[in-house]
Each structure stands twice: as C-alpha cells, then as structure tokens.
Design a protein around this motif. Structure first.
Motif, PDB file in Angstrom:
ATOM      1  N   TYR A  97       0.843  -1.197   0.000  1.00 10.55           N
ATOM      2  CA  TYR A  97       0.000   0.000   0.000  1.00 10.55           C
ATOM      3  C   TYR A  97       0.874   1.241   0.000  1.00 10.55           C
ATOM      4  O   TYR A  97       2.105   1.127  -0.097  1.00 10.55           O
ATOM      5  CB  TYR A  97      -0.968  -0.029   1.191  1.00 10.55           C
ATOM      6  N   ASN A  98       0.239   2.406   0.084  1.00 11.63           N
ATOM      7  CA  ASN A  98       0.959   3.676  -0.067  1.00 11.63           C
ATOM      8  C   ASN A  98       1.660   3.717  -1.426  1.00 11.63           C
ATOM      9  O   ASN A  98       2.716   4.328  -1.580  1.00 11.63           O
ATOM     10  CB  ASN A  98       1.986   3.906   1.051  1.00 11.63           C
ATOM     11  N   ILE A  99       1.067   3.060  -2.420  1.00 10.85           N
ATOM     12  CA  ILE A  99       1.636   3.052  -3.768  1.00 10.85           C
ATOM     13  C   ILE A  99       1.267   4.385  -4.428  1.00 10.85           C
ATOM     14  O   ILE A  99       0.089   4.730  -4.494  1.00 10.85           O
ATOM     15  CB  ILE A  99       1.085   1.872  -4.601  1.00 10.85           C
ATOM     16  N   PRO A 100       2.257   5.139  -4.910  1.00  6.19           N
ATOM     17  CA  PRO A 100       1.953   6.423  -5.539  1.00  6.19           C
ATOM     18  C   PRO A 100       1.070   6.264  -6.783  1.00  6.19           C
ATOM     19  O   PRO A 100       1.249   5.327  -7.564  1.00  6.19           O
ATOM     20  CB  PRO A 100       3.329   6.972  -5.931  1.00  6.19           C
ATOM     21  N   ALA A 101       0.150   7.188  -6.949  1.00  2.00           N
ATOM     22  CA  ALA A 101      -0.784   7.136  -8.079  1.00  2.00           C
ATOM     23  C   ALA A 101      -0.094   7.361  -9.421  1.00  2.00           C
ATOM     24  O   ALA A 101      -0.658   7.025 -10.465  1.00  2.00           O
ATOM     25  CB  ALA A 101      -1.904   8.151  -7.887  1.00  2.00           C
ATOM     26  N   LEU A 141      -6.305  -4.621  -6.907  1.00 10.51           N
ATOM     27  CA  LEU A 141      -5.695  -3.297  -6.856  1.00 10.51           C
ATOM     28  C   LEU A 141      -6.785  -2.283  -6.552  1.00 10.51           C
ATOM     29  O   LEU A 141      -7.770  -2.188  -7.282  1.00 10.51           O
ATOM     30  CB  LEU A 141      -5.020  -2.975  -8.192  1.00 10.51           C
ATOM     31  N   TYR A 142      -6.615  -1.530  -5.473  1.00  9.63           N
ATOM     32  CA  TYR A 142      -7.591  -0.551  -5.019  1.00  9.63           C
ATOM     33  C   TYR A 142      -7.107   0.860  -5.353  1.00  9.63           C
ATOM     34  O   TYR A 142      -5.989   1.229  -4.982  1.00  9.63           O
ATOM     35  CB  TYR A 142      -7.796  -0.653  -3.507  1.00  9.63           C
ATOM     36  N   ALA A 143      -7.943   1.642  -6.018  1.00 11.32           N
ATOM     37  CA  ALA A 143      -7.676   3.055  -6.261  1.00 11.32           C
ATOM     38  C   ALA A 143      -8.285   3.832  -5.098  1.00 11.32           C
ATOM     39  O   ALA A 143      -9.476   3.679  -4.800  1.00 11.32           O
ATOM     40  CB  ALA A 143      -8.299   3.500  -7.581  1.00 11.32           C
ATOM     41  N   LEU A 144      -7.466   4.656  -4.445  1.00 10.22           N
ATOM     42  CA  LEU A 144      -7.896   5.368  -3.236  1.00 10.22           C
ATOM     43  C   LEU A 144      -7.941   6.877  -3.469  1.00 10.22           C
ATOM     44  O   LEU A 144      -7.124   7.413  -4.218  1.00 10.22           O
ATOM     45  CB  LEU A 144      -6.950   5.054  -2.080  1.00 10.22           C
ATOM     46  N   ASP A 145      -8.849   7.540  -2.774  1.00  9.51           N
ATOM     47  CA  ASP A 145      -9.026   8.982  -2.938  1.00  9.51           C
ATOM     48  C   ASP A 145      -8.138   9.805  -2.015  1.00  9.51           C
ATOM     49  O   ASP A 145      -8.313  11.014  -1.890  1.00  9.51           O
ATOM     50  CB  ASP A 145     -10.491   9.365  -2.737  1.00  9.51           C
ATOM     51  N   ALA A 146      -7.195   9.168  -1.336  1.00  3.64           N
ATOM     52  CA  ALA A 146      -6.323   9.866  -0.398  1.00  3.64           C
ATOM     53  C   ALA A 146      -4.967   9.164  -0.329  1.00  3.64           C
ATOM     54  O   ALA A 146      -4.857   7.984  -0.645  1.00  3.64           O
ATOM     55  CB  ALA A 146      -6.958   9.893   0.998  1.00  3.64           C
ATOM     56  N   LEU A 169      -7.732  -3.270   4.868  1.00  2.51           N
ATOM     57  CA  LEU A 169      -9.100  -3.077   4.374  1.00  2.51           C
ATOM     58  C   LEU A 169      -9.893  -2.140   5.281  1.00  2.51           C
ATOM     59  O   LEU A 169     -10.665  -1.314   4.795  1.00  2.51           O
ATOM     60  CB  LEU A 169      -9.811  -4.421   4.209  1.00  2.51           C
ATOM     61  N   ASP A 170      -9.692  -2.244   6.596  1.00  2.00           N
ATOM     62  CA  ASP A 170     -10.352  -1.311   7.519  1.00  2.00           C
ATOM     63  C   ASP A 170      -9.880   0.119   7.277  1.00  2.00           C
ATOM     64  O   ASP A 170     -10.674   1.057   7.279  1.00  2.00           O
ATOM     65  CB  ASP A 170     -10.075  -1.699   8.975  1.00  2.00           C
ATOM     66  N   ALA A 171      -8.572   0.301   7.061  1.00  2.00           N
ATOM     67  CA  ALA A 171      -7.996   1.640   6.883  1.00  2.00           C
ATOM     68  C   ALA A 171      -8.448   2.306   5.587  1.00  2.00           C
ATOM     69  O   ALA A 171      -8.612   3.524   5.529  1.00  2.00           O
ATOM     70  CB  ALA A 171      -6.470   1.563   6.929  1.00  2.00           C
ATOM     71  N   ILE A 172      -8.649   1.509   4.530  1.00  2.00           N
ATOM     72  CA  ILE A 172      -8.998   2.102   3.226  1.00  2.00           C
ATOM     73  C   ILE A 172     -10.495   2.122   2.961  1.00  2.00           C
ATOM     74  O   ILE A 172     -10.940   2.688   1.968  1.00  2.00           O
ATOM     75  CB  ILE A 172      -8.275   1.383   2.065  1.00  2.00           C
ATOM     76  N   ASP A 173     -11.282   1.543   3.851  1.00  2.00           N
ATOM     77  CA  ASP A 173     -12.713   1.338   3.620  1.00  2.00           C
ATOM     78  C   ASP A 173     -13.444   2.562   3.076  1.00  2.00           C
ATOM     79  O   ASP A 173     -14.206   2.454   2.129  1.00  2.00           O
ATOM     80  CB  ASP A 173     -13.376   0.847   4.909  1.00  2.00           C
ATOM     81  N   ASP A 174     -13.230   3.715   3.650  1.00  2.00           N
ATOM     82  CA  ASP A 174     -13.939   4.925   3.222  1.00  2.00           C
ATOM     83  C   ASP A 174     -13.225   5.660   2.089  1.00  2.00           C
ATOM     84  O   ASP A 174     -13.638   6.768   1.721  1.00  2.00           O
ATOM     85  CB  ASP A 174     -14.111   5.886   4.405  1.00  2.00           C
ATOM     86  N   HIS A 175     -12.159   5.076   1.546  1.00  2.00           N
ATOM     87  CA  HIS A 175     -11.352   5.774   0.543  1.00  2.00           C
ATOM     88  C   HIS A 175     -11.286   5.063  -0.808  1.00  2.00           C
ATOM     89  O   HIS A 175     -10.614   5.544  -1.718  1.00  2.00           O
ATOM     90  CB  HIS A 175      -9.936   5.982   1.082  1.00  2.00           C
ATOM     91  N   VAL A 176     -11.960   3.933  -0.961  1.00  2.00           N
ATOM     92  CA  VAL A 176     -11.883   3.169  -2.204  1.00  2.00           C
ATOM     93  C   VAL A 176     -12.777   3.811  -3.261  1.00  2.00           C
ATOM     94  O   VAL A 176     -13.987   3.942  -3.074  1.00  2.00           O
ATOM     95  CB  VAL A 176     -12.293   1.692  -1.993  1.00  2.00           C
ATOM     96  N   ILE A 177     -12.160   4.224  -4.375  1.00  2.00           N
ATOM     97  CA  ILE A 177     -12.902   4.753  -5.517  1.00  2.00           C
ATOM     98  C   ILE A 177     -13.377   3.584  -6.377  1.00  2.00           C
ATOM     99  O   ILE A 177     -14.523   3.532  -6.812  1.00  2.00           O
ATOM    100  CB  ILE A 177     -12.024   5.696  -6.367  1.00  2.00           C
ATOM    101  N   ASP A 178     -12.463   2.655  -6.613  1.00  2.00           N
ATOM    102  CA  ASP A 178     -12.755   1.486  -7.446  1.00  2.00           C
ATOM    103  C   ASP A 178     -11.647   0.466  -7.224  1.00  2.00           C
ATOM    104  O   ASP A 178     -10.616   0.783  -6.630  1.00  2.00           O
ATOM    105  CB  ASP A 178     -12.795   1.894  -8.926  1.00  2.00           C
TER     106      ASP A 178
END
Length: 183
Positions: free
Chosen positions: A94-98, A145-150, A164-173
């Motif tokens: 995780y923390n993979i740069p966009a 692979l999860y795309a995150l808004d933050a 999964l708990d940490a990214i739950d509210d940040h998953v775009i797709d």
C-alpha cells in the motif's frame, strides 16, 4: 485524436447502459477502463514457476491503466481463496503512488520500498510477497488493486484485514487479476 459523438449517440449509449443496469456517464465512454494485468501471465491462466514460494519466490510484475479520476494512491492485496480453512494472504502492499503504472518483478521484502510503497504482513507473518505453495490441486490467486481517494501514509506491517479497515472509506474502485498455481 479525440472522437466526439453526436448527442443522439451519447443518449442512445446511456439509455442502453441504463437498460442493462449499468452506471454510465458520457465521460465514461471516453475514459480508458481501469485494468490490472501482468506481462508474465494472462488473467485466469497459470503463473510461471518463479513466483512460487519454493521455486524463486519472486513477486510478479504487474501493470495497470485507466486509474479512476481522483486517485491519490493505490493498495494491492493478493490472496488465495482455495486455501484450506481460510483465505491465505500472499501479499499486502500500500501507499503506492498514483503516478506509478505498475510494480516490477522481484520486489524486495523490505517494509518500505522507496518510491514504490509500504508492505504489510502476509499469512506466513512475514513482510512482502510470499508466493504460491498450494498443498494440493490447483489454487487461484487474486490480485486486487484498489484506487484510493487519499494518500493515507499507513505504517508498515498491516495485515489484509487492517488495510481493508484503513482504506474502507477511501476506495474509488478496484480491479482484479487472477493467476493459478498447482501444488
């Protein structure tokens, strides 16, 4: 070259998508689909031996395109739903740069890989990739692979569940790629 569709064509495409129960916007017709692939194996095919735990144990190369609008960072989980008793986690990163468009083959098992991401704990309670080692038969390995808004700047060593708990509210797709391996 950008092709502009006439308004009636856009409406017809949207109407068809609604009829088929799909969420659809005119801008989506122009966007490239969010997709995860590997140059080492096709989706739903057998992964080469060098990725297996006892035959090289290298993380596979992965590539992605079409990140959703607003993607700020990415997270990836690989697990085996065919493992006896529970889903066996092979990789958490995780923390993979966009701005990255993939991961190279054979990443080190360091907690933090500069410019690449932060690695979590797999089911062997180790950091980084640990490849397939099915006890019997052919198993499936899902790379999600999860795309995150933050950009969450999460600490190293998270488990799949913690991530999964940490990214739950940040998953775009998210997108999936599946490879197989036999014991």
């Amino acid at each position: 070259m950008l092709t502009v569709l006439p308004p009636k064509a856009v409406l017809a495409i949207c109407a068809l998508a609604v009829f088929l129960g799909m969420q659809f916007t005119p801008s989506a017709a122009l966007a490239q689909d969010f997709e995860l692939t590997s140059p080492a194996f096709e989706n739903k095919s057998t992964m080469p031996g060098e990725f297996a735990r006892k035959r090289g144990n290298q993380s596979p190369p992965l590539q992605w395109v079409g990140l959703p609008e607003g993607t700020q960072s990415l997270a990836l989980i690989c697990d085996d739903p065919d493992a006896p008793g529970r889903r066996w986690v092979h990789w958490v990163i995780y923390n993979i740069p966009a701005d990255l468009n993939g991961l190279e083959q054979g990443l080190p098992t360091d907690e933090v890989i500069e410019g690449v991401g932060t690695q979590g704990e797999n089911s062997w309670k180790e950091i980084g990739w640990d490849g397939p080692q099915p006890p019997n038969g052919t198993h499936r390995y899902y790379f999600k692979l999860y795309a995150l808004d933050a950009v969450l700047n999460l600490e190293p060593g998270l488990t799949k569940s913690e991530l999964l708990d940490a990214i739950d509210d940040h998953v775009i797709d998210y997108v999936k790629l599946m490879g197989k391996s036999a014991g």
